[in-house]
Design a protein around this motif. Structure first.
Motif, mmCIF file in Angstrom:
data_model
loop_
_atom_site.group_PDB
_atom_site.id
_atom_site.type_symbol
_atom_site.label_atom_id
_atom_site.label_comp_id
_atom_site.label_asym_id
_atom_site.label_seq_id
_atom_site.Cartn_x
_atom_site.Cartn_y
_atom_site.Cartn_z
ATOM 1 N N TYR A 54 33.070 59.035 43.629
ATOM 2 C CA TYR A 54 34.360 59.705 43.483
ATOM 3 C C TYR A 54 35.160 59.774 44.771
ATOM 4 N N GLY A 55 34.481 59.712 45.901
ATOM 5 C CA GLY A 55 35.169 59.898 47.170
ATOM 6 C C GLY A 55 35.269 61.372 47.521
ATOM 7 N N PRO A 56 35.746 61.684 48.716
ATOM 8 C CA PRO A 56 35.818 63.080 49.161
ATOM 9 C C PRO A 56 36.822 63.895 48.362
ATOM 10 N N ASN A 57 36.571 65.182 48.298
ATOM 11 C CA ASN A 57 37.463 66.113 47.606
ATOM 12 C C ASN A 57 38.612 66.470 48.545
ATOM 13 N N ALA A 58 39.560 65.558 48.651
ATOM 14 C CA ALA A 58 40.702 65.751 49.550
ATOM 15 C C ALA A 58 41.884 64.968 49.003
ATOM 16 N N LEU A 59 43.081 65.445 49.316
ATOM 17 C CA LEU A 59 44.283 64.742 48.893
ATOM 18 C C LEU A 59 44.542 63.555 49.810
ATOM 19 N N THR A 60 44.954 62.454 49.222
ATOM 20 C CA THR A 60 45.318 61.287 50.014
ATOM 21 C C THR A 60 46.644 61.564 50.712
ATOM 22 N N PRO A 61 46.695 61.455 52.039
ATOM 23 C CA PRO A 61 47.959 61.727 52.745
ATOM 24 C C PRO A 61 49.050 60.765 52.292
ATOM 25 N N PRO A 62 50.281 61.246 52.142
ATOM 26 C CA PRO A 62 51.380 60.347 51.772
ATOM 27 C C PRO A 62 51.664 59.358 52.890
ATOM 28 N N GLN A 63 52.196 58.207 52.509
ATOM 29 C CA GLN A 63 52.536 57.209 53.517
ATOM 30 C C GLN A 63 53.654 57.737 54.409
ATOM 31 N N LYS A 64 53.470 57.545 55.710
ATOM 32 C CA LYS A 64 54.445 58.032 56.675
ATOM 33 C C LYS A 64 55.546 56.994 56.894
ATOM 34 N N GLU A 65 56.782 57.465 56.882
ATOM 35 C CA GLU A 65 57.927 56.624 57.193
ATOM 36 C C GLU A 65 58.789 57.338 58.223
ATOM 37 N N GLY A 66 59.423 56.560 59.077
ATOM 38 C CA GLY A 66 60.310 57.147 60.063
ATOM 39 C C GLY A 66 61.561 57.709 59.403
ATOM 40 N N PRO A 67 62.228 58.680 60.045
ATOM 41 C CA PRO A 67 63.440 59.290 59.474
ATOM 42 C C PRO A 67 64.536 58.269 59.176
ATOM 43 N N LEU A 68 64.726 57.289 60.066
ATOM 44 C CA LEU A 68 65.786 56.298 59.855
ATOM 45 C C LEU A 68 65.514 55.471 58.603
ATOM 46 N N ARG A 69 64.267 55.065 58.421
ATOM 47 C CA ARG A 69 63.920 54.266 57.246
ATOM 48 C C ARG A 69 64.098 55.078 55.968
ATOM 49 N N ARG A 70 63.717 56.364 56.013
ATOM 50 C CA ARG A 70 63.890 57.212 54.833
ATOM 51 C C ARG A 70 65.366 57.413 54.508
ATOM 52 N N LEU A 72 67.861 55.246 55.262
ATOM 53 C CA LEU A 72 68.397 53.987 54.740
ATOM 54 C C LEU A 72 67.958 53.746 53.300
ATOM 55 N N ARG A 73 66.765 54.218 52.953
ATOM 56 C CA ARG A 73 66.265 54.020 51.594
ATOM 57 C C ARG A 73 67.096 54.773 50.559
#
Length: 243
Positions: A54-70, A72-73
């Motif tokens: 099952y893997g560890p009982n932890a949330l997968t961290p969200p992918q990090k994006e820089g402020p500029l890229r976010r 522009l998206r």
């Protein structure tokens, strides 16, 4: 009753067996049988095997994006393309006021989207911090304190007043148990818990035989079996929706 395993890909891209579909609608004894567990808990060997599965009982961290890229998206949307085309056309027609108004709408929309996404990322990080670090379990019939990340489906967890629930649990026993579920349901008053089954279509806030990850035990004691960990918990689903 047997609950089939579904070795599918989780929303985060990890392959693992999915949790039971509606543990709140099934008697506790049946849940234990389906999970291959008992009131004595899992053996250490079985727990280790399941942790690998099952893997560890932890949330997968969200992918990090820089402020500029976010930022522009925010412009990569069909409606924005239409509005920018309108800006170009009105500018070519020298309708400067109209072009300015439409461009202003585009920029304001992008700014609002950027700020909402930033708040969502902060919410995910806050949810992850709420996950408890340790849990009291029964393994081989012996009570022990383990890292919450080592919990697996089938583990028997003991709850006491002041504890944060370390994973999604189907309650098996309870004594004057009350849990604050405001982080998940918005309900400000602690909910009284029991172990009687409820209908499969019961909304989360009314599933009185379940205890969900990161909620807070405010009174009493309880014992439950882990039905979901990590990204498969209700908390994990919320994290996935807002990420």
């Amino acid at each position: 009753m047997h609950f089939p395993a579904d070795s599918s890909t989780s929303p985060r891209g990890q392959t693992s067996e999915t949790p039971l579909a509606a543990p709140h609608a099934v008697p506790g004894g049946t849940i234990l049988d389906a999970l291959g567990s008992s009131l004595r808990g899992l053996s250490e060997h079985e727990a280790t095997t399941r942790l690998e599965q099952y893997g560890p009982n932890a949330l997968t961290p969200p992918q990090k994006e820089g402020p500029l890229r976010r930022l522009l998206r925010q412009f990569l949307q069909p409606l924005i393309y239409i509005l920018l085309t309108s800006v170009l056309i009105t500018a070519l027609l020298e309708e400067w006021v109209d072009a300015g108004v439409i461009l202003g709408v585009v920029l304001v929309n992008a700014l609002i989207g950027f700020m909402q996404e930033a708040k969502a990322l902060q919410a995910i990080e806050a949810l992850a911090r709420e996950m408890t670090t340790t849990a009291t379990v029964l393994r081989d019939g012996e009570k022990s304190r383990i890292p919450a990340t080592d919990l697996v489906p089938g583990d028997i967890v003991l709850l006491h007043s002041g504890d944060r629930v370390p994973a999604d649990l189907r309650l098996l026993r309870s004594r004057d148990l009350q849990i604050d579920e405001s982080a998940l349901t918005g309900e400000s008053i602690p909910v009284e818990k029991g172990n009687d089954t409820v209908e499969a279509d019961t909304v989360l806030a009314d599933r009185h035989n379940m205890a969900y990850s990161t909620t807070l035990v405010t009174h009493g004691t309880g014992m439950g079996v882990v039905t979901a960990t990590g990204d498969h918990t209700e908390l994990g689903r919320i994290s996935e929706m807002i990420s």
